[in-house]
Design an enzyme around this catalytic site. Structure first.
Site, PDB file in Angstrom:
ATOM      1  N   HIS A   1       5.457  -9.834   5.601  1.00  0.00           N
ATOM      2  CA  HIS A   1       4.528  -9.603   4.411  1.00  0.00           C
ATOM      3  C   HIS A   1       4.854 -11.085   3.690  1.00  0.00           C
ATOM      4  O   HIS A   1       5.627 -11.581   4.167  1.00  0.00           O
ATOM      5  CB  HIS A   1       4.927  -8.347   3.385  1.00  0.00           C
TER       6      HIS A   1
ATOM      7  N   HIS B   1       4.856 -12.914  -0.208  1.00  0.00           N
ATOM      8  CA  HIS B   1       5.208 -12.665  -1.727  1.00  0.00           C
ATOM      9  C   HIS B   1       4.374 -13.692  -2.317  1.00  0.00           C
ATOM     10  O   HIS B   1       4.267 -14.836  -2.019  1.00  0.00           O
ATOM     11  CB  HIS B   1       6.589 -12.849  -2.065  1.00  0.00           C
TER      12      HIS B   1
END
Length: 144
Positions: free
Chosen positions: A107, A109
């Protein structure tokens, strides 16, 4: 956890992708899902994850996943910029627990930053759901 390990398909992001856990969604296409971080470091903190990968880190990711992931990150970051008018945007990606990774599903951010405003702690306090939904709508409205 170290950089090496087996992908756990019970992680929260895998559960979100399967519809087993809630998320305040911002954007989705065939390759990525973007949603609000429930432990935001600033107002508008979003996450972008690949939909079709069991990569725990960027180092594990298949080459065909990385390109569409980064295009999704760019698309959402541009929408964050348009919607929230931050002074800057931090785009961060952690690999391994010592680097700050807390969920072992690849992932990225996207964290809006404002001059003079301190950044909150990574994985700190939980956000208000109604505020997350309102900010997500602002960002989603700017995605083209």
């Amino acid at each position: 956890m170290s950089l090496d390990g087996t992908y756990d398909d019970g992680n929260i992001f895998a559960r979100i992708l399967r519809g087993e856990a809630p998320a305040v969604r911002v954007f989705e296409d065939d390759h990525v899902l973007a949603f609000m971080d429930v432990f935001p470091q600033s107002r508008g903190h979003a996450l972008v994850i690949p939909k079709h990968s069991a990569a725990r880190t960027l180092l594990d990711a298949e080459p065909q996943v990385v390109g569409p992931l980064m295009l999704g990150v760019q698309r959402v970051a541009r929408a964050v910029r348009s919607a929230l008018k931050p002074d800057g945007i931090s785009i961060m990606q952690f690999n391994g627990a010592p680097a700050g990774q807390t969920v072992f599903h690849l992932h990225v951010h996207i964290i809006p930053r404002w001059e003079g405003q301190a950044l909150g702690r990574h994985a700190g306090g939980m956000a208000d759901l109604k505020e997350l939904q309102a900010v997500a709508q602002q960002i989603a409205a700017q995605i083209t």
